[in-house]
Scaffold this motif. Structure first.
Motif, PDB file in Angstrom:
ATOM      1  N   VAL A  65     106.171  40.727-112.318  1.00 48.25           N
ATOM      2  CA  VAL A  65     107.275  41.614-112.682  1.00 48.25           C
ATOM      3  C   VAL A  65     106.968  42.205-114.048  1.00 48.25           C
ATOM      4  O   VAL A  65     106.805  41.471-115.030  1.00 48.25           O
ATOM      5  CB  VAL A  65     108.607  40.844-112.720  1.00 48.25           C
ATOM      6  N   PRO A  67     108.493  44.407-116.906  1.00 46.42           N
ATOM      7  CA  PRO A  67     109.708  45.062-117.404  1.00 46.42           C
ATOM      8  C   PRO A  67     109.378  46.401-118.068  1.00 46.42           C
ATOM      9  O   PRO A  67     108.585  46.451-119.016  1.00 46.42           O
ATOM     10  CB  PRO A  67     110.263  44.069-118.426  1.00 46.42           C
ATOM     11  N   VAL A  80     116.137  39.983-117.169  1.00 48.12           N
ATOM     12  CA  VAL A  80     114.996  39.960-116.248  1.00 48.12           C
ATOM     13  C   VAL A  80     114.713  38.542-115.754  1.00 48.12           C
ATOM     14  O   VAL A  80     114.629  38.305-114.535  1.00 48.12           O
ATOM     15  CB  VAL A  80     113.747  40.606-116.882  1.00 48.12           C
ATOM     16  N   PRO A  81     114.569  37.550-116.651  1.00 46.65           N
ATOM     17  CA  PRO A  81     114.363  36.184-116.137  1.00 46.65           C
ATOM     18  C   PRO A  81     115.521  35.714-115.256  1.00 46.65           C
ATOM     19  O   PRO A  81     115.298  35.007-114.258  1.00 46.65           O
ATOM     20  CB  PRO A  81     114.261  35.337-117.411  1.00 46.65           C
ATOM     21  N   VAL A  84     115.142  37.226-111.763  1.00 48.11           N
ATOM     22  CA  VAL A  84     114.056  36.565-111.025  1.00 48.11           C
ATOM     23  C   VAL A  84     114.518  35.201-110.520  1.00 48.11           C
ATOM     24  O   VAL A  84     114.295  34.837-109.353  1.00 48.11           O
ATOM     25  CB  VAL A  84     112.801  36.419-111.908  1.00 48.11           C
ATOM     26  N   THR A  95     105.439  35.908-111.804  1.00 49.68           N
ATOM     27  CA  THR A  95     105.161  35.883-113.237  1.00 49.68           C
ATOM     28  C   THR A  95     105.799  37.107-113.871  1.00 49.68           C
ATOM     29  O   THR A  95     105.734  38.202-113.306  1.00 49.68           O
ATOM     30  CB  THR A  95     103.643  35.904-113.507  1.00 49.68           C
ATOM     31  N   ILE A  96     106.423  36.929-115.020  1.00 53.34           N
ATOM     32  CA  ILE A  96     107.007  38.054-115.750  1.00 53.34           C
ATOM     33  C   ILE A  96     106.066  38.428-116.884  1.00 53.34           C
ATOM     34  O   ILE A  96     105.717  37.583-117.720  1.00 53.34           O
ATOM     35  CB  ILE A  96     108.396  37.707-116.305  1.00 53.34           C
ATOM     36  N   SER A  97     105.649  39.671-116.920  1.00 54.17           N
ATOM     37  CA  SER A  97     104.741  40.127-117.977  1.00 54.17           C
ATOM     38  C   SER A  97     105.520  40.396-119.262  1.00 54.17           C
ATOM     39  O   SER A  97     106.754  40.363-119.297  1.00 54.17           O
ATOM     40  CB  SER A  97     104.023  41.410-117.549  1.00 54.17           C
TER      41      SER A  97
END
Length: 243
Positions: A65, A67, A80-81, A84, A95-97
């Protein structure tokens, strides 16, 4: 291949989603083999959770992901977290970038947008306002102010002031007044926004009819390159942690 799921805030203004899709079209052109999907936190569709579920249904076992946010304010740190976690997609490794900013490529894009409305460096009669969204998270505002200070030191204008559309000061009206008090005869506003919407419109309205306002960063090639860079760094980090 790990899917790239870009997530933007979302807006009731259709220009915002259209700009996000245009940016991701540039990303796809740069990496035709990569599955790139758009999503939104709110106000626009598809929502992030729905896109993650769709990616898993299409056979992906992992997704990054990215943002589409210019700073680490509330949306990046919480929304965002949270989105998810709320999606709860079984068997999809998400995985969040990192967010897009700060990064020199964003500054280059903002300066290109200024150039597109006729602004050039070295004009001592010109004052520039760097206008961002504003946040209750002070470090996010400080990042915009540091860019303005860097431009002030190197661009050769009469001055550069950071300003914010909400939640922080100074506002655009105050920044314009400060520049005029310092001798600027003309004013231009640089946009620290990814896409059009309510807050960029507020900035333009407060700036006044005699001020040149640059468009948001939009589907700039360096912004698209940055999206891919954030994706690649997240994939590499995930591989390191799972090795």
């Amino acid at each position: 291949m790990t899917a790239l799921v870009a997530v933007a805030h979302g807006s009731r203004d259709p220009r915002s989603a259209a700009t996000v899709h245009a940016l991701l079209d540039v990303v796809r052109a740069m990496r035709p083999s990569l599955d790139v999907r758009a999503s939104f936190l709110d106000l626009s569709v598809p929502l992030l959770g729905d896109v993650l579920r769709s990616a898993r249904a299409d056979g992906h076992r992992s997704a990054v992901v990215v943002p589409l946010l210019l700073g680490r304010a509330f949306h990046a740190r919480v929304d965002v977290p949270g989105a998810v976690a709320e999606a709860r997609v079984p068997a999809l490794d998400v995985t969040i970038s990192d967010v897009l900013g700060p990064d020199p490529r964003l500054e280059s894009a903002a300066l290109r947008r200024l150039a597109s409305v006729g602004v050039r460096s070295g004009d001592r009669s010109l004052g520039v306002v760097l206008a961002g969204a504003g946040s209750s998270h002070a470090p996010a505002n400080a990042a915009v102010s540091s860019i303005a200070a860097r431009w002030a030191a190197g661009a050769g204008w009469a001055g550069v002031e950071a300003a914010f559309a909400s939640s922080a000061s100074p506002d655009v009206t105050t920044a314009v007044a400060r520049l005029r008090a310092r001798g600027a005869r003309r004013i231009a506003v640089a946009s620290w926004f990814l896409a059009p919407g309510l807050l960029p419109d507020r900035v333009a309205r407060l700036a006044g009819d005699d001020v040149v306002v640059a468009p948001p960063l939009g589907p700039d090639p360096e912004v698209a390159e940055l999206v891919l860079h954030r994706y690649g760094a997240a994939v590499a980090s995930r591989l390191v942690h799972t090795a």
